[in-house]
Design a protein around this motif. Structure first.
Motif, PDB file in Angstrom:
ATOM      1  N   ALA A 141       0.846  -1.365  -0.106  1.00  0.00           N
ATOM      2  CA  ALA A 141       0.124   0.328  -0.308  1.00  0.00           C
ATOM      3  C   ALA A 141       0.870   1.100  -0.253  1.00  0.00           C
ATOM      4  O   ALA A 141       2.396   1.615   0.261  1.00  0.00           O
ATOM      5  N   PRO A 142       0.373   2.696  -0.349  1.00  0.00           N
ATOM      6  CA  PRO A 142       1.462   4.124  -0.493  1.00  0.00           C
ATOM      7  C   PRO A 142       1.487   4.002   0.570  1.00  0.00           C
ATOM      8  O   PRO A 142       0.619   3.974   2.234  1.00  0.00           O
ATOM      9  N   GLY A 143       3.193   4.502   1.912  1.00  0.00           N
ATOM     10  CA  GLY A 143       2.799   4.810   2.615  1.00  0.00           C
ATOM     11  C   GLY A 143       4.446   4.740   2.918  1.00  0.00           C
ATOM     12  O   GLY A 143       5.221   4.718   2.192  1.00  0.00           O
ATOM     13  N   VAL A 158      13.995   4.989   7.084  1.00  0.00           N
ATOM     14  CA  VAL A 158      12.675   5.171   6.387  1.00  0.00           C
ATOM     15  C   VAL A 158      12.542   6.499   5.668  1.00  0.00           C
ATOM     16  O   VAL A 158      12.731   7.393   5.400  1.00  0.00           O
ATOM     17  N   ARG A 159      11.895   6.461   4.340  1.00  0.00           N
ATOM     18  CA  ARG A 159      11.535   6.711   3.074  1.00  0.00           C
ATOM     19  C   ARG A 159       9.926   7.573   3.401  1.00  0.00           C
ATOM     20  O   ARG A 159       9.097   6.511   3.274  1.00  0.00           O
ATOM     21  N   ILE A 160       9.992   8.081   3.394  1.00  0.00           N
ATOM     22  CA  ILE A 160       8.158   8.541   4.067  1.00  0.00           C
ATOM     23  C   ILE A 160       7.742   9.674   2.899  1.00  0.00           C
ATOM     24  O   ILE A 160       8.608  11.277   1.983  1.00  0.00           O
ATOM     25  N   ALA A 264       8.898  -1.639  11.167  1.00  0.00           N
ATOM     26  CA  ALA A 264       8.024  -1.515  10.390  1.00  0.00           C
ATOM     27  C   ALA A 264       6.134  -1.154  11.751  1.00  0.00           C
ATOM     28  O   ALA A 264       6.121   0.307  10.624  1.00  0.00           O
ATOM     29  N   THR A 265       6.699  -1.465  12.641  1.00  0.00           N
ATOM     30  CA  THR A 265       5.317  -1.342  13.192  1.00  0.00           C
ATOM     31  C   THR A 265       5.696   0.369  13.978  1.00  0.00           C
ATOM     32  O   THR A 265       4.540   0.822  13.449  1.00  0.00           O
ATOM     33  N   SER A 271       6.442  -0.914   3.538  1.00  0.00           N
ATOM     34  CA  SER A 271       7.087  -2.001   2.784  1.00  0.00           C
ATOM     35  C   SER A 271       8.897  -2.318   3.025  1.00  0.00           C
ATOM     36  O   SER A 271       8.576  -1.074   3.674  1.00  0.00           O
ATOM     37  N   VAL A 272       9.219  -3.619   2.997  1.00  0.00           N
ATOM     38  CA  VAL A 272      10.455  -2.839   3.599  1.00  0.00           C
ATOM     39  C   VAL A 272      11.672  -3.318   2.219  1.00  0.00           C
ATOM     40  O   VAL A 272      11.448  -4.445   1.308  1.00  0.00           O
ATOM     41  N   PHE A 273      12.679  -2.266   2.570  1.00  0.00           N
ATOM     42  CA  PHE A 273      13.710  -3.068   1.374  1.00  0.00           C
ATOM     43  C   PHE A 273      15.109  -3.542   2.814  1.00  0.00           C
ATOM     44  O   PHE A 273      15.695  -2.697   3.306  1.00  0.00           O
TER      45      PHE A 273
END
Length: 357
Positions: A141-143, A158-160, A264-265, A271-273
């Motif tokens: 999802a977008p985010g 974290v990329r926002i 992530a929480t 999403s995670v890279f």
């Protein structure tokens, strides 16, 4: 001194360096054009840090062979800059930005956190450049996006999404307190504390050196003398079926999953890279480990974590590309007196202070 003027990066080449505790990767780069990606890497070389007395020595060698006449450098490295010094416990030598500029005769030296760079690079990567680690969970999802990597230490950013661009928040996640998830891991934590670790950071166990610490702790808990001293040796022993080495590798994978779930929480990541580091050498162990189960084991947040895809990026140039991408996206500054204190403390697009001397 004349007022700073915006540098036109499209007309220049510059050097981007990805500086780690074990290896430093250096590239001669320029903006991409046409069908190219955002960054074109003209030359690239990987150096073993321990073979050189300083970062300046590495860069001088690269410049002599590839970058004569280039006077701008951007460094991606774990840590932060405090009073001109890079604060990083994993580097083999001290880094002063002003000394680098002076020793190498550069106009401009800039610093960004290595995972801030990786997060910039990750947004340039096509899906085909990564390996999906969560079968059946590929769409996000977008985010926000979490970018993490266990190497000499444990880095994360974290990329926002923000308006038409992104804000990237670098972190020092590796220095957060280690959180055991079962009785065996509690015993490992106690053992580290008994050995004098008043603060046991996550990267004490979740990093390249952390895998060695894991193996050593498990040997001690089993009353066995550790015989393996390097991550590669432990990994190879695990592949041969050596019990404690295999337990160490599987525990490492489980812990990484747990840390990813925690971060992530916290970040609300969709999403995670995972950006390289030690994991490409361990990825074949992931299906047999509790990596995904521990990531999902977040109580009420489990349904959310079940929808988060995790991808592994295997690209040795990731940090170089990311540092260059950041430089080009945010535009640095060129002063009229040959760059003395060029752009010092000018805010970048993420609202943080870029570091330059």
């Amino acid at each position: 001194m004349t007022a700073p003027a915006r540098l036109n990066p499209a007309a220049t080449q510059f050097i981007a360096a990805d500086v780690g505790g074990t290896h430093t990767r250096v590239g001669l780069v320029r903006p991409g054009n046409g069908a190219e990606s955002a960054v074109a890497v003209l030359a690239h070389r990987k150096y073993v840090c321990a073979d050189y007395p300083s970062l300046a020595a590495i860069l001088a060698e690269f410049i002599a062979g590839n970058g004569v006449g280039i006077d701008r450098l951007v460094i991606a490295c774990a840590g932060v800059v405090l009073d001109d010094q890079v604060i990083n416990s994993n580097l083999p030598w001290r880094i002063s930005l002003s000394e680098l500029r002076r020793e190498l005769g550069l106009r401009e030296v800039l610093f960004i956190n290595d995972f801030q760079a990786n997060a910039n690079a990750a947004q340039c990567m096509a899906p085909g450049d990564s390996t999906l680690l969560t079968p059946g969970v590929s769409e996000s999802a977008p985010g926000p996006t979490l970018v993490i990597g266990p190497g000499t230490g444990l880095g994360a950013a974290v990329r926002i999404p923000h308006g038409r661009g992104t804000v990237i928040l670098p972190t020092e996640a590796g220095h957060t307190a280690f959180a055991p998830g079962n009785a065996r891991e509690v015993d490992m934590l106690r053992l580290a504390q008994q050995r004098g670790q008043t603060h046991v950071p996550t990267e004490y166990f979740v990093s390249g050196p952390g895998l060695v610490n894991l193996y050593s702790a498990l040997c001690t808990l089993n009353g066995v003398e550790p015989s393996l001293r390097a991550p590669a040796a432990i990994t190879e022993a695990a592949r041969r079926g050596e019990a404690l080495a295999r337990e160490a590798v599987l525990t490492f994978c489980a812990l990484l999953g747990s840390v990813i779930g925690d971060l992530a929480t916290i970040a609300g990541a969709k999403s995670v890279f995972i950006a390289g580091g030690i994991l490409p050498q361990l990825k074949d162990f992931l299906p047999d480990s509790e990596f995904h189960a521990r990531m999902l084991d977040k109580g009420a947040m489990r349904p959310v974590m079940e929808r988060v895809p995790v991808r592994l990026i295997e690209n040795e140039r990731l940090g170089v590309i990311g540092a260059a991408s950041w430089y080009l996206e945010h535009g640095q500054y060129e002063s009229g007196d040959n760059g003395s204190d060029a752009g010092a403390n000018a805010p970048n697009a993420s609202g943080r202070q870029q570091q330059t001397q």
